[in-house]
Design an enzyme around this catalytic site. Structure first.
Site, PDB file in Angstrom:
ATOM      1  N   LEU B 227       0.814  -1.212   0.000  1.00 62.84           N
ATOM      2  CA  LEU B 227       0.000   0.000   0.000  1.00 62.84           C
ATOM      3  C   LEU B 227       0.854   1.273   0.000  1.00 62.84           C
ATOM      4  O   LEU B 227       1.641   1.492   0.917  1.00 62.84           O
ATOM      5  CB  LEU B 227      -0.928  -0.004   1.224  1.00 62.84           C
ATOM      6  CG  LEU B 227      -1.906   1.177   1.287  1.00 62.84           C
ATOM      7  CD1 LEU B 227      -2.913   1.127   0.152  1.00 62.84           C
ATOM      8  CD2 LEU B 227      -2.603   1.222   2.642  1.00 62.84           C
ATOM      9  N   ASP B 228       0.679   2.101  -1.016  1.00 61.75           N
ATOM     10  CA  ASP B 228       1.368   3.392  -1.122  1.00 61.75           C
ATOM     11  C   ASP B 228       2.892   3.249  -1.178  1.00 61.75           C
ATOM     12  O   ASP B 228       3.626   4.190  -0.863  1.00 61.75           O
ATOM     13  CB  ASP B 228       0.982   4.321   0.034  1.00 61.75           C
ATOM     14  CG  ASP B 228      -0.515   4.619   0.048  1.00 61.75           C
ATOM     15  OD1 ASP B 228      -1.120   4.612  -1.039  1.00 61.75           O
ATOM     16  OD2 ASP B 228      -1.067   4.861   1.124  1.00 61.75           O
TER      17      ASP B 228
END
Lengths: 283, 283, 283, 283
Positions: B227-228
């Site tokens: 994530l990210d």
């Protein structure tokens, strides 16, 4: 070292990169960095900067230059081959305000300005102590517009004597004559304390204050005979507001001047700047 | 048109540029723009992007690809040849906040986004009217983490049906599963509303406010399963101060998100981005 | 001079400005600058900074403080009255890298840092020569985590001896113990070489390089016992790209560190910073 | 709502803030935000903007204004009291390029532009469809310098009819006559597509390209009778380089124009801008 930089300008047409890269490959060179730009692929001006490494480069200087001539002629190239081992010699001119000089000397001390600072010339005595403490020759040559001719003769003689390649005007507040400029075409770098072409000439901070601008700037450019009209190398700005009086603008501006001039000088030292007409290509 | 872009990654060694440029010259191609970068001239990874023009390019596609294979093998190249005439097909995913979608549609309307916007998919109805007014198909697929699997199947089917090349997450507030991401490696562009790696995950503006930062930012990156944490394409920031509450930060941030995402998408469309490990080279 | 600065925090309610300005008017003071901020006009925290000039200020110090106490109590104020004539005494701590120290000394030399630099303490000898050339006492106290306790005792004793008001960590690469920090609450200013909260802790440039960020930054903050988590005073960033290796990031970063720390220190010296919980209000 | 903003300019002297804040306290007002600036505490011009909340404000309008007159006279104030509930009416003028208009309409749609957009006037038909789709009256008034007089009469009549408070020139490419400007002193906001005072007048991007600048900008200012010489409200810039041709500069510039104009308009709407001589104080 065995590094060199090849800078070329010529009319664009197919085959330039092929010819140059084949040539370098034939010489056993390894391309480290290459940048190119074409104003118009159909016959516009084409620019390329190639940094390469080549065994025994310095011994083979004249051979490489000689052999390249053929390609250069076939494509009508203007070109320069600069050897990294030949450190450029620079003279710094300064007046009373020393922030730009200090920034350059500081960068130089920490090994980030790959130049040989041959001498500092000033129309004031202020900078002497610090300059000499770094074992850099310092010359005080008082100047004003009535004695411009003699002053410049003295300066040119010193540049000659020290074998200077280019000059940095680190807030040198005297105007140079066309004769002086003609001696060093695209080899005098000035820092102007405004965002050119706004506030050409004297007292830019005062005029910025009076105009009520919300940003102030600084511009580094090569000196030509049109005051503050030479090819721009780098510019930057900083935000200001109504509370900032002229003294504050000057202070904020000094910070921008320091970093803009230092950038322009580094790019010049790394042969990243090509002047074309009155503009620069910065690779 | 007769334009194409050649993107190459391979281990650096002498002769790459010579070989490629000789090949293109042999095909009658004219190089329009060329950018290269070497992580280390002695055996590091080498990257080059060449944009060229070539008569009758589309008819000669397979011939050119076929012939280039030989060079590619000699230098162990990973390469792609993209034809400008083959406009990329994109799907835009969006949730409630529409500023990023609007910016993209606006750029597209004014002819500055050279893509074929195939469809817009949203887990809300809000954007339908504007999207459909531009004759772009709009699909409302409600989503939440319990039905993620079915939702993604529907989405993938639509991407398939429309022949989509890549996906833009224009503030789409659902997490994608590894299966979905695996279908589109380095072909999903997200905009995260913080200056990564600061404030990974949810509610970055709230957390920026609580931390008392003096600058907020946005980051556009390719989506991976972390994530990210995917390769960053572009970032930018804006200055804030103690007077800016969370609502104000969001507002200021929207402006940054809009411009950062639009830049990243344009660079992707112009084949300017090469992903290497978890980083990008943006030419 | 006859200048002072009044800093106030208290719960917001009607009448605060009226009471304070009436008080100052009654004392014959002329307000030069005034800034205020309310987190929420209905009972949130209220902050104000007033710079004023007042005849015979220093002689009337205790009278003014005494009389103001009444207002302060009525509004439950936390407040400080700082006299510009009482120049703050500062100690600078530095390790090997000297760019931040040099920037501060330079600003101080040109009269732009209105502080009394009482002494410089370093765990290395490098800075001695330059510091002593400016007639500032220099103390070399070698340090490492095993002798942290003794080192800090020595340091505190020196701070005491010189009557130091606050400490600047100008790239001092040792962690301070809670005991040391407790002695100087919100009076130790650090420069961290990243854009916090990204890259808390060691080697931020290496980690920024590995993450592939497109902007790097620096953060100046008050030191608390949570590493790099104290109230942020100022931050700034600079753009980087794939060509910048770790050494280049450090170099670019040094420029940001210098200017961010210098700004934070100036604001602290001008009593422009109010700490509230873990955030700053900078007037 | 019960919010208002008091804007004051007067010669600085002790007691102004005390008098005003006592007055507001007496009326039961709660100060929400207050900003002040003095050009010189010893008799220079003093400026203050106070935003406050006051029960039953609209019913007590005339009482408050009446009672304040006394203070205003005592300090020779120029002052304005603006009630937030009285939304400002604005006319937008636009020519062919619609990016600035679109930005404003978009901000307005998302509730971030607290104005009543009374009408849009254009010398072209292009914007009609979008404007009318938002239920905003659109007037097409062809214009050229030969019929300037009649055109402006028509425009003024419309402004009158709609009760317009101020005008935004969102890239309206016609010069206004002194008569028109005189009708709306400091109430016409223009966006100029250069970093003023550089490139006053026509074709700034072409001239920026020819000069070889490294940054381009945009400036929002109040219109006066000196072309592009009115008080500057806001400016910003973006970095460009040698590869950017005029078309690219225009494109980059549009982004700056959009955000600079939107900021200036918001500040005007929030009564944050005070014009003093030919400069602005922006609180």
């Amino acid at each position: 070292k065995n590094k060199a930089r090849l800078l070329i300008s010529c009319p664009d047409k197919p085959g330039i990169v092929a010819a140059v890269s084949k040539f370098l490959f034939g010489k056993g060179a390894n391309i480290i960095e290459s940048n190119q730009y074409s104003m118009n692929p159909e016959g516009g001006e084409f620019f390329i900067r190639i940094e390469f490494e080549c065994p025994n480069l310095l011994e083979r200087q004249s051979e490489i230059k000689e052999d390249f001539r053929q390609i250069a002629e076939a494509f009508s190239m203007e070109w320069k081959l600069m050897f990294v081992a030949e450190t450029k010699k620079v003279a710094i001119f300064v007046s009373k305000e020393q922030h730009c000089l200090l920034e350059l000397l500081w960068e130089w001390q920490s090994g980030d300005l790959m130049a040989d600072i041959a001498l500092v010339i000033s129309n004031h005595e202020d900078a002497r102590e610090f300059v000499e403490s770094l074992d850099i020759p310092f010359y005080h040559i008082p100047a004003n517009k009535d004695i411009r001719k003699q002053v410049e003769e003295q300066q040119l003689q010193l540049l000659n004597q020290y074998g200077v390649d280019f000059v940095i005007l680190a807030r040198y507040m005297q105007i140079l004559t066309p004769d002086f400029v003609a001696e060093l075409p695209n080899r005098i770098i000035n820092i102007h304390h405004s965002f050119l072409p706004a506030f050409v000439g004297a007292k830019p901070y005062e005029r910025a204050y009076n105009r009520g601008v919300k940003l102030i700037g600084a511009t580094s450019h090569y000196v030509t005979n049109d005051l503050d009209e030479g090819p721009i190398i780098e510019q930057d700005i900083s935000r200001v507001d109504h509370r900032d009086d002229v003294a504050k603008l000057k202070k904020i501006g000094q910070s921008i001047e320091r970093s803009v001039l230092a950038k322009a000088v580094k790019w010049h030292l790394e042969d990243r700047v090509i002047v074309h007409e009155n503009k620069t290509i910065v690779f």
